[in-house]
Design a protein around this motif. Structure first.
Motif, PDB file in Angstrom:
ATOM      1  N   PHE A  83       0.847  -1.198   0.000  1.00 41.05           N
ATOM      2  CA  PHE A  83       0.000   0.000   0.000  1.00 41.05           C
ATOM      3  C   PHE A  83       0.883   1.249   0.000  1.00 41.05           C
ATOM      4  O   PHE A  83       1.888   1.254   0.682  1.00 41.05           O
ATOM      5  N   ASP A 113      -2.989  -3.283  -2.420  1.00 39.78           N
ATOM      6  CA  ASP A 113      -4.111  -3.195  -1.477  1.00 39.78           C
ATOM      7  C   ASP A 113      -3.773  -3.746  -0.089  1.00 39.78           C
ATOM      8  O   ASP A 113      -4.649  -3.843   0.754  1.00 39.78           O
ATOM      9  N   SER A 114      -2.501  -4.103   0.146  1.00 36.64           N
ATOM     10  CA  SER A 114      -2.116  -4.643   1.458  1.00 36.64           C
ATOM     11  C   SER A 114      -0.968  -3.813   2.021  1.00 36.64           C
ATOM     12  O   SER A 114      -0.077  -3.403   1.274  1.00 36.64           O
ATOM     13  N   THR A 115      -1.005  -3.619   3.329  1.00 31.29           N
ATOM     14  CA  THR A 115       0.054  -2.809   3.941  1.00 31.29           C
ATOM     15  C   THR A 115       1.336  -3.639   4.069  1.00 31.29           C
ATOM     16  O   THR A 115       1.306  -4.874   4.001  1.00 31.29           O
ATOM     17  N   GLN A 121       3.192  -4.213   6.666  1.00 34.07           N
ATOM     18  CA  GLN A 121       3.191  -5.120   7.832  1.00 34.07           C
ATOM     19  C   GLN A 121       2.422  -6.407   7.533  1.00 34.07           C
ATOM     20  O   GLN A 121       2.851  -7.496   7.899  1.00 34.07           O
ATOM     21  N   ARG A 122       1.285  -6.264   6.879  1.00 32.72           N
ATOM     22  CA  ARG A 122       0.468  -7.444   6.555  1.00 32.72           C
ATOM     23  C   ARG A 122       1.202  -8.329   5.547  1.00 32.72           C
ATOM     24  O   ARG A 122       1.178  -9.551   5.642  1.00 32.72           O
ATOM     25  N   SER A 162      -0.579  -7.492  -3.513  1.00 30.08           N
ATOM     26  CA  SER A 162      -1.562  -7.865  -2.501  1.00 30.08           C
ATOM     27  C   SER A 162      -1.067  -9.137  -1.812  1.00 30.08           C
ATOM     28  O   SER A 162      -0.238  -9.860  -2.377  1.00 30.08           O
ATOM     29  N   ILE A 163      -1.592  -9.426  -0.644  1.00 36.50           N
ATOM     30  CA  ILE A 163      -1.219 -10.681   0.018  1.00 36.50           C
ATOM     31  C   ILE A 163      -1.710 -11.879  -0.801  1.00 36.50           C
ATOM     32  O   ILE A 163      -1.169 -12.967  -0.694  1.00 36.50           O
TER      33      ILE A 163
END
Lengths: 169, 211
Positions: free
Chosen positions: B11, B15-17, B19-20, B166-167
C-alpha cells in the motif's frame, strides 16, 4: 453393475488447499472450473486429461482436490497459478497431499472467527473483520464499488483510525 | 540461508500494507522482502529492504537513483541491447528487471558475461507467469528459459520475486519452486536464486574476511 477390482482401479491422490480470502463468492463448481482452466492453460488438453482433476469437498476455507497419482506436481502448480475466480482475486495455497481424504481431513483446522469492526479513517466509516492474530480485512467502498484492503492492528495506529466493535466498545 | 522475495508493492501501490505483507511472507517461508519505495525496517521477524525500480529507460535516471538511494536495492527495467550493456557497466546497480518485455537480442552472451563479472542479477518476476495467459504467458516462459540457458553457461545470478501488490499475490517458497519448474529451473537453482539478494547487497568496496 459390477465394480472394478482394486488392482484395476486408477490410483488417486488428494490435495488439500486453503482458499484466501476465506469467503469468496464462488461455489465448488466454480472452483473446479478455475482449477481445470488453469491445468489446461498451463499444460494443454493431453496432460489435463492425465491429471484428471476434480473437486471433492469444500469445508469452509478448505478445498480437497483429486488427481491421478503421479500428477500431483502439475496439479499443485496449476493451483498456484490461479489468480482470480469470476473476477474476484483469490489465492489457493496447497497445504498437503495424501492418498486418502481422511488423512487430509485431520489437517483441516477450525475456521478463524473474526470480530466484525467499524473503523473511522479520515472521517470516513469503513467496516471490516479483525482476527485474533491482529490481521484486519477492511472493506473499502468508493464510487467504483468496494474492495478488500488487508492490514494489521498496528497499521490502524498509523492511519489514526478509531476502531469500534458492534457492541460499541 | 536467506530466502528473499525480490520486489513486492505494498500500500498505496497495492491493497495490502507492508506489515500485513511481511506477516504473509513469514507464513510463506521468506525471511527477507524487498518493498518498493518503503524504508528498510523489520516486522514480525521479516527483514524489509528498500527497493527502487527505475523504468524511465535513460542512463540519467539510473545514475540519479544510484546516487540518491544508496541503501536500496536498485533494479532497472531492461531496454535495447546497447542500453542493457551500458547498464551492466554501471557500478551500484543490483538488478536488471523486465527482460521478458525486451527483445531476444537485448540480453545476449556479451551481456550475460558482463552480468556475471559485475555481479548484477537478473530479476525473474513470477507474477508474469501467473497473471499472463495464452500467448503472452508462452512468451514469458520462453524468455525465462532462454535466460536460464545463458545463466547455466555464464553463471550470473537470478533473483526471484512474486511481484505481489496484494497478500493474495504472494506465493510460498514451494509454490515458487513449482512455478519456476515450468521453464526448466531445478529446485536447487530456485533456492539459490531466492538467496541471491544479500550477496548483491554487500558493499564490495570494503575489504571482507573470507574464511
Amino acid at each position: 453393475m459390477k465394480h472394478l477390482s482394486p488392482t484395476l482401479r486408477e490410483n488417486r491422490r488428494y490435495v488439500l488447499t486453503r482458499i484466501m480470502p476465506s469467503d469468496p463468492d464462488c461455489d465448488i463448481r466454480e472452483l473446479y472450473y478455475a482449477i481445470a482452466d488453469s491445468v489446461t492453460s498451463l499444460y494443454g488438453d493431453c496432460i489435463a486429461a492425465e491429471v484428471h482433476a476434480a473437486t471433492i469437498l469444500r469445508e469452509g476455507e478448505y478445498l480437497i482436490v483429486r488427481c491421478r497419482r503421479g500428477r500431483e506436481k502439475e496439479l499443485c502448480c496449476a493451483i498456484a497459478a490461479i489468480r482470480s475466480i469470476n473476477g474476484t482475486q483469490v489465492r489457493l495455497t496447497t497445504i498437503a497431499t495424501s492418498g486418502t481424504i481422511a488423512a487430509l481431513r485431520k489437517r483441516i483446522r477450525p475456521e478463524k472467527q473474526g470480530d466484525p469492526i467499524t473503523c473511522t479513517i479520515n472521517s470516513g466509516e469503513q467496516s471490516g473483520i479483525m482476527y485474533a492474530d491482529g490481521k484486519i480485512d477492511l472493506i473499502r467502498r468508493d464510487m467504483k464499488g468496494q474492495e478488500l484492503v488487508y492490514l494489521t492492528k498496528d497499521d490502524m495506529e498509523k492511519f489514526h483510525a478509531t476502531t469500534t466493535k458492534p457492541d460499541g466498545i | 540461508m536467506t530466502v528473499t522475495d525480490a520486489f513486492i508493492h505494498p500500500f498505496p501501490e497495492g491493497d495490502s500494507t507492508l506489515q500485513r505483507m511481511a506477516m504473509t511472507a513469514r507464513e510463506c517461508g521468506f525471511d527477507t522482502i524487498i518493498a518498493v519505495n518503503h524504508h528498510p525496517c523489520e516486522y514480525h521477524g521479516v527483514r524489509i529492504l528498500q527497493g527502487v525500480i527505475v523504468t524511465e529507460g535513460t542512463m540519467k535516471a539510473v545514475t540519479n537513483a544510484i546516487r540518491q538511494k544508496k541503501r536500496a536495492i536498485i533494479g532497472v527495467a531492461a531496454g535495447d541491447a546497447s542500453f542493457n550493456r551500458n547498464l551492466l557497466k554501471t557500478p551500484g546497480l543490483h538488478l536488471i528487471t523486465d527482460l521478458h518485455r525486451s527483445q531476444r537480442n537485448a540480453f545476449d552472451q556479451v551481456s550475460a558475461k558482463l552480468a556475471a563479472e559485475k555481479r548484477i542479477a537478473v530479476h525473474l518476476d513470477i507474477s508474469q507467469i501467473i497473471s499472463c495467459k495464452g500467448h503472452s504467458r508462452q512468451k514469458v516462459l520462453a524468455r525465462y528459459a532462454e535466460l536460464l540457458l545463458l545463466q547455466r553457461k555464464f553463471g550470473f545470478s537470478f533473483a526471484i520475486g512474486s511481484g505481489a501488490k496484494s497478500i493474495l499475490g504472494q506465493r510460498t517458497v514451494g509454490e515458487m519452486i513449482l512455478l519456476t519448474s515450468l521453464f526448466g529451473m531445478t529446485e536447487e537453482e530456485t533456492v539459490t536464486a531466492l538467496g541471491t539478494i544479500p550477496d548483491l547487497f554487500l558493499d564490495t568496496s570494503r575489504p571482507r574476511v573470507i574464511s
